[in-house]
Design a protein around this motif. Sequence first.
Motif, PDB file in Angstrom:
ATOM      1  N   VAL A  23      -9.748  72.840  -6.356  1.00  0.00           N
ATOM      2  CA  VAL A  23      -9.287  73.943  -7.204  1.00  0.00           C
ATOM      3  C   VAL A  23      -7.782  74.159  -7.035  1.00  0.00           C
ATOM      4  CG1 VAL A  23      -9.534  76.388  -7.756  1.00  0.00           C
ATOM      5  CG2 VAL A  23     -11.552  75.035  -7.132  1.00  0.00           C
ATOM      6  N   GLY A  24      -7.323  74.138  -5.800  1.00  0.00           N
ATOM      7  CA  GLY A  24      -5.889  74.291  -5.562  1.00  0.00           C
ATOM      8  C   GLY A  24      -5.084  73.204  -6.242  1.00  0.00           C
ATOM      9  N   MET A  41     -22.150  81.639  -3.786  1.00  0.00           N
ATOM     10  CA  MET A  41     -21.469  80.989  -2.670  1.00  0.00           C
ATOM     11  C   MET A  41     -20.084  80.507  -3.081  1.00  0.00           C
ATOM     12  SD  MET A  41     -22.131  80.866   0.484  1.00  0.00           S
ATOM     13  CE  MET A  41     -23.902  81.081   0.558  1.00  0.00           C
ATOM     14  N   ALA A  42     -19.886  80.232  -4.368  1.00  0.00           N
ATOM     15  CA  ALA A  42     -18.549  79.880  -4.858  1.00  0.00           C
ATOM     16  C   ALA A  42     -17.600  81.050  -4.644  1.00  0.00           C
ATOM     17  CB  ALA A  42     -18.606  79.505  -6.332  1.00  0.00           C
ATOM     18  N   ARG A  43     -18.119  82.256  -4.824  1.00  0.00           N
ATOM     19  CA  ARG A  43     -17.292  83.447  -4.612  1.00  0.00           C
ATOM     20  C   ARG A  43     -16.837  83.532  -3.158  1.00  0.00           C
ATOM     21  NH1 ARG A  43     -18.768  89.590  -6.573  1.00  0.00           N
ATOM     22  NH2 ARG A  43     -17.127  90.675  -5.422  1.00  0.00           N
ATOM     23  N   SER A  49     -10.457  80.992   0.235  1.00  0.00           N
ATOM     24  CA  SER A  49      -9.334  80.128  -0.139  1.00  0.00           C
ATOM     25  C   SER A  49      -8.045  80.912  -0.362  1.00  0.00           C
ATOM     26  CB  SER A  49      -9.672  79.343  -1.408  1.00  0.00           C
ATOM     27  OG  SER A  49      -9.593  80.180  -2.568  1.00  0.00           O
ATOM     28  N   GLY A  50      -8.176  82.175  -0.764  1.00  0.00           N
ATOM     29  CA  GLY A  50      -6.991  82.976  -1.056  1.00  0.00           C
ATOM     30  C   GLY A  50      -6.324  82.636  -2.372  1.00  0.00           C
TER      31      GLY A  50
END
Length: 344
Positions: A23-24, A41-43, A49-50
């Motif tokens: 994602v980053g 769980m993605a949340r 991750s910030g």
Amino acid sequence: MTSPTADIVMVVHGPEAFDAGDVGRLIDLLSPRRVLVAGVMARTAAEESGLPVVCTDERPSVVLGGISERACLVNRGKTPESGRIFGELVAGRLPGLVHVETSSGTVYCWNRGDSTLAEEIARLTGYALVSIESDAARREGVREVRGCLPGEAVFVNGFVIGIATAETVVLASENGTLRAVSGLDPKPHGFEKLLRAGLPDIRKAWCKSGPVRKVSPRQGKRARRGGRVAVIDHCGHTLYREIGEDISGVLAVGDDTTAVCGHICSHSGIPVFGVVDGDADAIVTPGYAPGSVVVEVLDGRDDDVGRELAAVRDLETASWEEWVEETLRVLAGRVRVVLDLRGG
């Protein structure tokens, strides 16, 4: 220079894309206008991750169906094939879909979706571009859960209903109940809990297989020590609806529910009092915030003990530690402590 994808909305499914750093990297490459996160769980992974994202409890097809802007789905399947199968499932519920599958480095343009967007993403990421049609054929009252690995847990609407014995699990809804047709070693208690929550429309139910997250959770600062105790009874996927700033801890009922609640609450610093009976399916890497306690029922089922606690214990407390101490006194002789993180 503005990125040609700067106006898009990126919808991320599952924790794996965050845990692997996908994602980053994609945010850096695509500069999306918004990043929405689908799934429980993605949340958790997203919060750890910030990254600048917005979390939602909805499934990807619902999130994507409500977006009027250009959008893409980002997913990292446990295998490239399971990732493709997941994209096909989502695409079957939408008029078209651009699906970025990071496990294989592929941009799928499903069902004549936005080909211009798919081409732009493929160029910016270096991923292969594949135009593909989903198989919309579905049998009435029958659901196939594809891409399973034999030996892993199979879920319907958040409940573990058994262990996969084949790559495809076939479920059928008939005569007011749900049964496993093939590919599943059923867990009767799991079916019982699912049906207790209401017979699902198997065509629309949330079905998945495998662990909900493979990496360990990060530890957060301890939450407030007094306040409301949330009760989560065999439905850990509902946890985010229950926890807020007034929470002091969670009473979790069930082995897998306790594990999921412990994992999610670890990052938030919220302790868990878990009631289990030893039938865990190892669906998530364990982790618990300081102050957590897990007890195993010596005789009977966690369901009964959990419901009793929810009924007899005050769910507002000035001190989580005192609440735990009194709860252990109530259960004396009926449980054994298998985890005790008090004093942390």
